[in-house]
Design a protein around this motif. Structure first.
Motif, PDB file in Angstrom:
ATOM      1  N   ILE A 112       0.868  -1.172   0.000  1.00  0.00           N
ATOM      2  CA  ILE A 112       0.000   0.000   0.000  1.00  0.00           C
ATOM      3  C   ILE A 112       0.912   1.232   0.000  1.00  0.00           C
ATOM      4  O   ILE A 112       1.726   1.388   0.907  1.00  0.00           O
ATOM      5  CB  ILE A 112      -0.916   0.027   1.248  1.00  0.00           C
ATOM      6  N   PRO A 113       0.803   2.106  -0.994  1.00  0.00           N
ATOM      7  CA  PRO A 113       1.749   3.230  -1.134  1.00  0.00           C
ATOM      8  C   PRO A 113       1.480   4.425  -0.210  1.00  0.00           C
ATOM      9  O   PRO A 113       1.378   5.558  -0.652  1.00  0.00           O
ATOM     10  CB  PRO A 113       1.598   3.620  -2.604  1.00  0.00           C
ATOM     11  N   TYR A 114       1.387   4.170   1.102  1.00  0.00           N
ATOM     12  CA  TYR A 114       1.150   5.254   2.051  1.00  0.00           C
ATOM     13  C   TYR A 114       2.272   6.291   2.032  1.00  0.00           C
ATOM     14  O   TYR A 114       2.033   7.469   2.200  1.00  0.00           O
ATOM     15  CB  TYR A 114       1.057   4.717   3.483  1.00  0.00           C
ATOM     16  N   ARG A 115       3.484   5.865   1.849  1.00  0.00           N
ATOM     17  CA  ARG A 115       4.639   6.758   1.978  1.00  0.00           C
ATOM     18  C   ARG A 115       4.896   7.618   0.738  1.00  0.00           C
ATOM     19  O   ARG A 115       5.839   8.392   0.712  1.00  0.00           O
ATOM     20  CB  ARG A 115       5.886   5.932   2.302  1.00  0.00           C
ATOM     21  N   ASP A 116       4.055   7.495  -0.264  1.00  0.00           N
ATOM     22  CA  ASP A 116       4.260   8.248  -1.503  1.00  0.00           C
ATOM     23  C   ASP A 116       3.831   9.713  -1.412  1.00  0.00           C
ATOM     24  O   ASP A 116       4.132  10.493  -2.302  1.00  0.00           O
ATOM     25  CB  ASP A 116       3.536   7.570  -2.666  1.00  0.00           C
ATOM     26  N   SER A 117       3.097  10.091  -0.369  1.00  0.00           N
ATOM     27  CA  SER A 117       2.731  11.503  -0.184  1.00  0.00           C
ATOM     28  C   SER A 117       2.506  11.792   1.292  1.00  0.00           C
ATOM     29  O   SER A 117       2.236  10.896   2.082  1.00  0.00           O
ATOM     30  CB  SER A 117       1.483  11.867  -0.993  1.00  0.00           C
ATOM     31  N   LYS A 118       2.616  13.060   1.653  1.00  0.00           N
ATOM     32  CA  LYS A 118       2.391  13.464   3.042  1.00  0.00           C
ATOM     33  C   LYS A 118       0.945  13.224   3.450  1.00  0.00           C
ATOM     34  O   LYS A 118       0.668  12.819   4.579  1.00  0.00           O
ATOM     35  CB  LYS A 118       2.737  14.943   3.224  1.00  0.00           C
ATOM     36  N   LEU A 119       0.014  13.470   2.524  1.00  0.00           N
ATOM     37  CA  LEU A 119      -1.401  13.289   2.813  1.00  0.00           C
ATOM     38  C   LEU A 119      -1.706  11.853   3.213  1.00  0.00           C
ATOM     39  O   LEU A 119      -2.359  11.602   4.221  1.00  0.00           O
ATOM     40  CB  LEU A 119      -2.248  13.690   1.603  1.00  0.00           C
ATOM     41  N   THR A 120      -1.219  10.885   2.436  1.00  0.00           N
ATOM     42  CA  THR A 120      -1.512   9.489   2.745  1.00  0.00           C
ATOM     43  C   THR A 120      -0.771   9.020   3.992  1.00  0.00           C
ATOM     44  O   THR A 120      -1.266   8.161   4.707  1.00  0.00           O
ATOM     45  CB  THR A 120      -1.200   8.576   1.548  1.00  0.00           C
ATOM     46  N   ARG A 121       0.396   9.604   4.275  1.00  0.00           N
ATOM     47  CA  ARG A 121       1.072   9.283   5.534  1.00  0.00           C
ATOM     48  C   ARG A 121       0.242   9.750   6.718  1.00  0.00           C
ATOM     49  O   ARG A 121       0.117   9.047   7.717  1.00  0.00           O
ATOM     50  CB  ARG A 121       2.452   9.928   5.589  1.00  0.00           C
ATOM     51  N   LEU A 122      -0.332  10.955   6.603  1.00  0.00           N
ATOM     52  CA  LEU A 122      -1.164  11.470   7.683  1.00  0.00           C
ATOM     53  C   LEU A 122      -2.450  10.654   7.861  1.00  0.00           C
ATOM     54  O   LEU A 122      -2.939  10.487   8.974  1.00  0.00           O
ATOM     55  CB  LEU A 122      -1.536  12.930   7.410  1.00  0.00           C
ATOM     56  N   LEU A 123      -2.991  10.163   6.766  1.00  0.00           N
ATOM     57  CA  LEU A 123      -4.250   9.417   6.808  1.00  0.00           C
ATOM     58  C   LEU A 123      -4.076   7.915   6.941  1.00  0.00           C
ATOM     59  O   LEU A 123      -5.057   7.174   6.895  1.00  0.00           O
ATOM     60  CB  LEU A 123      -5.063   9.719   5.541  1.00  0.00           C
ATOM     61  N   GLN A 124      -2.856   7.443   7.111  1.00  0.00           N
ATOM     62  CA  GLN A 124      -2.586   6.008   7.107  1.00  0.00           C
ATOM     63  C   GLN A 124      -3.425   5.245   8.130  1.00  0.00           C
ATOM     64  O   GLN A 124      -4.015   4.219   7.807  1.00  0.00           O
ATOM     65  CB  GLN A 124      -1.104   5.748   7.366  1.00  0.00           C
ATOM     66  N   GLU A 125      -3.497   5.734   9.351  1.00  0.00           N
ATOM     67  CA  GLU A 125      -4.285   5.052  10.378  1.00  0.00           C
ATOM     68  C   GLU A 125      -5.768   5.026  10.019  1.00  0.00           C
ATOM     69  O   GLU A 125      -6.453   4.034  10.235  1.00  0.00           O
ATOM     70  CB  GLU A 125      -4.078   5.722  11.735  1.00  0.00           C
ATOM     71  N   SER A 126      -6.261   6.123   9.457  1.00  0.00           N
ATOM     72  CA  SER A 126      -7.677   6.190   9.082  1.00  0.00           C
ATOM     73  C   SER A 126      -7.992   5.277   7.910  1.00  0.00           C
ATOM     74  O   SER A 126      -9.015   4.611   7.882  1.00  0.00           O
ATOM     75  CB  SER A 126      -8.060   7.622   8.712  1.00  0.00           C
ATOM     76  N   LEU A 127      -7.112   5.260   6.932  1.00  0.00           N
ATOM     77  CA  LEU A 127      -7.355   4.475   5.723  1.00  0.00           C
ATOM     78  C   LEU A 127      -7.115   2.987   5.945  1.00  0.00           C
ATOM     79  O   LEU A 127      -7.721   2.156   5.278  1.00  0.00           O
ATOM     80  CB  LEU A 127      -6.449   4.961   4.590  1.00  0.00           C
ATOM     81  N   GLY A 128      -6.234   2.647   6.860  1.00  0.00           N
ATOM     82  CA  GLY A 128      -5.855   1.247   7.082  1.00  0.00           C
ATOM     83  C   GLY A 128      -6.868   0.422   7.836  1.00  0.00           C
ATOM     84  O   GLY A 128      -6.672  -0.765   8.047  1.00  0.00           O
ATOM     85  N   GLY A 129      -7.953   1.020   8.293  1.00  0.00           N
ATOM     86  CA  GLY A 129      -9.002   0.258   8.952  1.00  0.00           C
ATOM     87  C   GLY A 129      -8.866   0.184  10.454  1.00  0.00           C
ATOM     88  O   GLY A 129      -9.564  -0.583  11.100  1.00  0.00           O
ATOM     89  N   ARG A 130      -7.983   0.968  11.043  1.00  0.00           N
ATOM     90  CA  ARG A 130      -7.787   0.912  12.479  1.00  0.00           C
ATOM     91  C   ARG A 130      -8.654   1.913  13.234  1.00  0.00           C
ATOM     92  O   ARG A 130      -8.583   2.008  14.441  1.00  0.00           O
ATOM     93  CB  ARG A 130      -6.320   1.158  12.802  1.00  0.00           C
ATOM     94  N   CYS A 131      -9.430   2.683  12.516  1.00  0.00           N
ATOM     95  CA  CYS A 131     -10.330   3.636  13.172  1.00  0.00           C
ATOM     96  C   CYS A 131     -11.516   3.895  12.250  1.00  0.00           C
ATOM     97  O   CYS A 131     -11.531   3.491  11.101  1.00  0.00           O
ATOM     98  CB  CYS A 131      -9.610   4.928  13.521  1.00  0.00           C
ATOM     99  N   LYS A 132     -12.483   4.588  12.781  1.00  0.00           N
ATOM    100  CA  LYS A 132     -13.668   4.929  11.989  1.00  0.00           C
ATOM    101  C   LYS A 132     -13.405   6.214  11.224  1.00  0.00           C
ATOM    102  O   LYS A 132     -12.800   7.140  11.733  1.00  0.00           O
ATOM    103  CB  LYS A 132     -14.879   5.077  12.887  1.00  0.00           C
ATOM    104  N   THR A 133     -13.888   6.259   9.995  1.00  0.00           N
ATOM    105  CA  THR A 133     -13.658   7.413   9.135  1.00  0.00           C
ATOM    106  C   THR A 133     -14.991   7.943   8.639  1.00  0.00           C
ATOM    107  O   THR A 133     -15.873   7.172   8.265  1.00  0.00           O
ATOM    108  CB  THR A 133     -12.778   7.017   7.932  1.00  0.00           C
ATOM    109  N   CYS A 134     -15.122   9.244   8.618  1.00  0.00           N
ATOM    110  CA  CYS A 134     -16.321   9.906   8.092  1.00  0.00           C
ATOM    111  C   CYS A 134     -15.906  10.736   6.890  1.00  0.00           C
ATOM    112  O   CYS A 134     -14.950  11.508   6.967  1.00  0.00           O
ATOM    113  CB  CYS A 134     -16.935  10.788   9.169  1.00  0.00           C
ATOM    114  N   ILE A 135     -16.602  10.588   5.792  1.00  0.00           N
ATOM    115  CA  ILE A 135     -16.319  11.363   4.598  1.00  0.00           C
ATOM    116  C   ILE A 135     -17.457  12.356   4.397  1.00  0.00           C
ATOM    117  O   ILE A 135     -18.626  11.990   4.406  1.00  0.00           O
ATOM    118  CB  ILE A 135     -16.174  10.460   3.360  1.00  0.00           C
TER     119      ILE A 135
END
Length: 82
Positions: A43-66
Protein backbone atom coordinates in the motif's frame (compact mmCIF):
# COMPACT_ATOMS: atom_id res chain seq x y z
CA UNK A 1 9.40 24.67 -17.49
CA UNK A 2 6.91 26.73 -19.50
CA UNK A 3 6.31 29.01 -16.51
CA UNK A 4 9.99 29.96 -16.42
CA UNK A 5 10.13 31.00 -20.05
CA UNK A 6 6.71 32.68 -20.30
CA UNK A 7 7.49 35.44 -17.82
CA UNK A 8 5.13 34.16 -15.12
CA UNK A 9 5.79 35.78 -11.73
CA UNK A 10 7.17 34.02 -8.66
CA UNK A 11 3.77 34.01 -6.95
CA UNK A 12 2.16 32.30 -9.94
CA UNK A 13 4.93 29.71 -10.02
CA UNK A 14 4.38 29.06 -6.31
CA UNK A 15 0.66 28.57 -6.88
CA UNK A 16 1.35 26.26 -9.79
CA UNK A 17 3.77 24.20 -7.69
CA UNK A 18 1.20 23.98 -4.86
CA UNK A 19 -1.50 22.86 -7.31
CA UNK A 20 0.82 20.19 -8.71
CA UNK A 21 1.59 18.94 -5.19
CA UNK A 22 -2.11 18.80 -4.31
CA UNK A 23 -2.85 16.86 -7.50
CA UNK A 24 -0.01 14.44 -6.75
CA UNK A 25 -1.33 13.86 -3.23
CA UNK A 26 -4.85 13.22 -4.52
CA UNK A 27 -3.55 10.78 -7.14
CA UNK A 28 -1.62 8.95 -4.44
CA UNK A 29 -4.72 8.87 -2.24
CA UNK A 30 -6.59 7.25 -5.12
CA UNK A 31 -3.84 4.65 -5.53
CA UNK A 32 -3.92 3.87 -1.80
CA UNK A 33 -7.69 3.43 -1.81
CA UNK A 34 -7.48 1.21 -4.90
CA UNK A 35 -4.71 -0.88 -3.34
CA UNK A 36 -6.75 -1.33 -0.16
CA UNK A 37 -9.88 -2.23 -2.10
CA UNK A 38 -8.03 -4.81 -4.22
CA UNK A 39 -6.11 -6.10 -1.14
CA UNK A 40 -2.71 -5.68 -2.77
CA UNK A 41 0.40 -6.47 -0.78
CA UNK A 42 2.04 -3.04 -0.95
CA UNK A 43 0.00 0.00 0.00
CA UNK A 44 1.75 3.23 -1.13
CA UNK A 45 1.15 5.25 2.05
CA UNK A 46 4.64 6.76 1.98
CA UNK A 47 4.26 8.25 -1.50
CA UNK A 48 2.73 11.50 -0.18
CA UNK A 49 2.39 13.46 3.04
CA UNK A 50 -1.40 13.29 2.81
CA UNK A 51 -1.51 9.49 2.74
CA UNK A 52 1.07 9.28 5.53
CA UNK A 53 -1.16 11.47 7.68
CA UNK A 54 -4.25 9.42 6.81
CA UNK A 55 -2.59 6.01 7.11
CA UNK A 56 -4.29 5.05 10.38
CA UNK A 57 -7.68 6.19 9.08
CA UNK A 58 -7.35 4.48 5.72
CA UNK A 59 -5.86 1.25 7.08
CA UNK A 60 -9.00 0.26 8.95
CA UNK A 61 -7.79 0.91 12.48
CA UNK A 62 -10.33 3.64 13.17
CA UNK A 63 -13.67 4.93 11.99
CA UNK A 64 -13.66 7.41 9.14
CA UNK A 65 -16.32 9.91 8.09
CA UNK A 66 -16.32 11.36 4.60
CA UNK A 67 -18.08 14.65 4.00
CA UNK A 68 -18.89 15.54 0.41
CA UNK A 69 -20.11 18.86 -0.89
CA UNK A 70 -22.36 18.41 -3.92
CA UNK A 71 -24.26 20.95 -5.94
CA UNK A 72 -27.87 20.32 -6.96
CA UNK A 73 -27.27 22.32 -10.14
CA UNK A 74 -27.36 20.41 -13.43
CA UNK A 75 -24.34 22.47 -14.51
CA UNK A 76 -22.23 20.74 -11.83
CA UNK A 77 -23.45 17.21 -12.54
CA UNK A 78 -20.21 15.93 -14.11
CA UNK A 79 -18.05 17.32 -11.33
CA UNK A 80 -20.36 15.92 -8.63
CA UNK A 81 -20.32 12.46 -10.18
CA UNK A 82 -16.54 12.32 -10.47
Amino acid sequence: ECAKTSGVGAQDRTRMREAMNINQSLLTLGRVITSLREKQGRIPYRDSKLTRLLQESLGGRCKTCIIATLSPSILCCEESLS
